[in-house]
Design a protein around this motif. Structure first.
Motif, PDB file in Angstrom:
ATOM      1  N   LYS A 186       0.797  -1.216   0.000  1.00  0.00           N
ATOM      2  CA  LYS A 186       0.000   0.000   0.000  1.00  0.00           C
ATOM      3  C   LYS A 186       0.836   1.277   0.000  1.00  0.00           C
ATOM      4  O   LYS A 186       0.294   2.368  -0.056  1.00  0.00           O
ATOM      5  CB  LYS A 186      -0.944  -0.002   1.210  1.00  0.00           C
ATOM      6  CG  LYS A 186      -1.984  -1.115   1.160  1.00  0.00           C
ATOM      7  CD  LYS A 186      -2.853  -1.107   2.405  1.00  0.00           C
ATOM      8  CE  LYS A 186      -3.981  -2.142   2.275  1.00  0.00           C
ATOM      9  NZ  LYS A 186      -3.473  -3.503   2.156  1.00  0.00           N
ATOM     10  N   THR A 187       2.158   1.121   0.057  1.00  0.00           N
ATOM     11  CA  THR A 187       2.976   2.339   0.129  1.00  0.00           C
ATOM     12  C   THR A 187       4.120   2.314  -0.874  1.00  0.00           C
ATOM     13  O   THR A 187       3.902   2.349  -2.068  1.00  0.00           O
ATOM     14  CB  THR A 187       3.492   2.552   1.571  1.00  0.00           C
ATOM     15  OG1 THR A 187       4.168   1.351   2.002  1.00  0.00           O
ATOM     16  CG2 THR A 187       2.345   2.833   2.529  1.00  0.00           C
ATOM     17  N   TYR A 188       5.353   2.219  -0.383  1.00  0.00           N
ATOM     18  CA  TYR A 188       6.532   2.452  -1.221  1.00  0.00           C
ATOM     19  C   TYR A 188       7.034   1.224  -1.977  1.00  0.00           C
ATOM     20  O   TYR A 188       7.885   1.356  -2.842  1.00  0.00           O
ATOM     21  CB  TYR A 188       7.678   2.978  -0.355  1.00  0.00           C
ATOM     22  CG  TYR A 188       7.369   4.275   0.333  1.00  0.00           C
ATOM     23  CD1 TYR A 188       7.416   5.482  -0.351  1.00  0.00           C
ATOM     24  CD2 TYR A 188       7.038   4.295   1.680  1.00  0.00           C
ATOM     25  CE1 TYR A 188       7.132   6.683   0.286  1.00  0.00           C
ATOM     26  CE2 TYR A 188       6.753   5.492   2.329  1.00  0.00           C
ATOM     27  CZ  TYR A 188       6.803   6.680   1.631  1.00  0.00           C
ATOM     28  OH  TYR A 188       6.528   7.854   2.258  1.00  0.00           O
ATOM     29  N   GLY A 189       6.522   0.033  -1.622  1.00  0.00           N
ATOM     30  CA  GLY A 189       7.070  -1.181  -2.232  1.00  0.00           C
ATOM     31  C   GLY A 189       6.289  -1.692  -3.419  1.00  0.00           C
ATOM     32  O   GLY A 189       6.522  -2.816  -3.875  1.00  0.00           O
ATOM     33  N   TRP A 190       5.389  -0.883  -3.957  1.00  0.00           N
ATOM     34  CA  TRP A 190       4.483  -1.327  -5.024  1.00  0.00           C
ATOM     35  C   TRP A 190       5.220  -1.841  -6.251  1.00  0.00           C
ATOM     36  O   TRP A 190       4.953  -2.935  -6.740  1.00  0.00           O
ATOM     37  CB  TRP A 190       3.560  -0.171  -5.398  1.00  0.00           C
ATOM     38  CG  TRP A 190       2.698  -0.427  -6.585  1.00  0.00           C
ATOM     39  CD1 TRP A 190       2.967  -0.117  -7.895  1.00  0.00           C
ATOM     40  CD2 TRP A 190       1.420  -1.061  -6.594  1.00  0.00           C
ATOM     41  NE1 TRP A 190       1.931  -0.511  -8.708  1.00  0.00           N
ATOM     42  CE2 TRP A 190       0.972  -1.095  -7.934  1.00  0.00           C
ATOM     43  CE3 TRP A 190       0.604  -1.600  -5.596  1.00  0.00           C
ATOM     44  CZ2 TRP A 190      -0.244  -1.644  -8.303  1.00  0.00           C
ATOM     45  CZ3 TRP A 190      -0.612  -2.152  -5.961  1.00  0.00           C
ATOM     46  CH2 TRP A 190      -1.027  -2.169  -7.289  1.00  0.00           C
ATOM     47  N   THR A 191       6.164  -1.061  -6.770  1.00  0.00           N
ATOM     48  CA  THR A 191       6.802  -1.442  -8.030  1.00  0.00           C
ATOM     49  C   THR A 191       7.643  -2.704  -7.875  1.00  0.00           C
ATOM     50  O   THR A 191       7.601  -3.587  -8.736  1.00  0.00           O
ATOM     51  CB  THR A 191       7.683  -0.301  -8.572  1.00  0.00           C
ATOM     52  OG1 THR A 191       8.641   0.076  -7.578  1.00  0.00           O
ATOM     53  CG2 THR A 191       6.838   0.915  -8.927  1.00  0.00           C
TER      54      THR A 191
END
Length: 237
Positions: A186-191
């Motif tokens: 849901k935050t910074y680790g999406w890619t």
């Protein structure tokens, strides 16, 4: 250049799929309108901007530019992308391809034509727009962004024997493959979650060179110490 399930695209014939674009946006009133205007209209069926807790005029600018605007009140890049996916699950017609694109005008939306080709022509599942293979304007990526990409792509190669050169946000994915990935971050680790899961599932992953320019406005992730630390933590975990 091939390496297990990542390779560089080769040209062939082009068909006409249904393409929808998801643009997560947090306080991007200065860039989102330009991004929408530069998207090739003849290719795209619908542009969805997810207003991610913006306090500026992002929503108004996006709507006036012709986008479908959704609201995700809880901040988080991944949350905004997930909101867009939930919308697409219920939309008609259902997309064949989903393109993810940032709202800060750092990407070149016209390059979408090259981004979707491997899915149409070579049955690829996921296509990453690689800034490492393309051309970057001076100052468009911070040292922490460059290092984070270097670290994450090498960890992916170490553990999954798959070679990526970038975690670029400009990417296209077959909709059925996107659903199969069951995205959760849901935050910074999406890619990196998307690329890791695609590698684990042995999906066909392709990189194409893309350009990258200095963004409009101020980066909420790489432009702050807190954002850099959190993004790095997510990538490693």
């Amino acid at each position: 250049m091939e390496n297990r399930n990542v390779f560089i695209a080769k040209p062939s014939r082009v068909l006409k799929p249904i393409i929808k674009v998801i643009i997560p946006a947090f306080n991007e009133e200065n860039g989102v309108g330009q991004v929408i205007q530069e998207i090739p209209k003849e290719l795209v069926h619908e542009v969805i901007v997810v207003n991610n807790a913006s306090t500026d005029e992002t929503e108004r600018v996006a709507a006036e530019a012709g986008a479908t605007v959704l609201r995700e009140p809880v901040p988080g890049y991944g949350r905004a992308c997930l909101k867009g996916i939930e919308y697409l699950k219920k939309s008609t017609p259902s997309p064949d391809i989903v393109v993810f694109l940032d709202a800060d005008h750092s990407d070149f939306p016209g390059e979408m034509r090259e981004l979707i080709k491997p899915i149409i022509e070579q049955h690829a599942d996921l296509v990453i727009g690689s800034r490492a293979l393309g051309s970057k304007q001076k100052g468009s990526m911070t040292p922490q962004q460059i290092f984070g990409n270097w670290l994450a792509t090498r960890l992916l190669k170490l553990f999954y024997k798959v070679k990526f050169t970038d975690l670029g946000p400009f990417r296209a994915v077959k909709f059925t493959s996107l659903l199969a990935l069951d995205m959760q971050d849901k935050t910074y680790g999406w890619t990196v979650e998307m690329q890791l899961k695609a590698a684990r599932k042995k999906m066909i992953c392709v990189e194409v060179p893309v350009g990258y320019r200095v963004r409009t406005g101020f980066s909420k992730i790489s432009g702050t110490l807190k954002g850099t630390i959190l993004a790095g933590y997510k990538i490693i975990t």
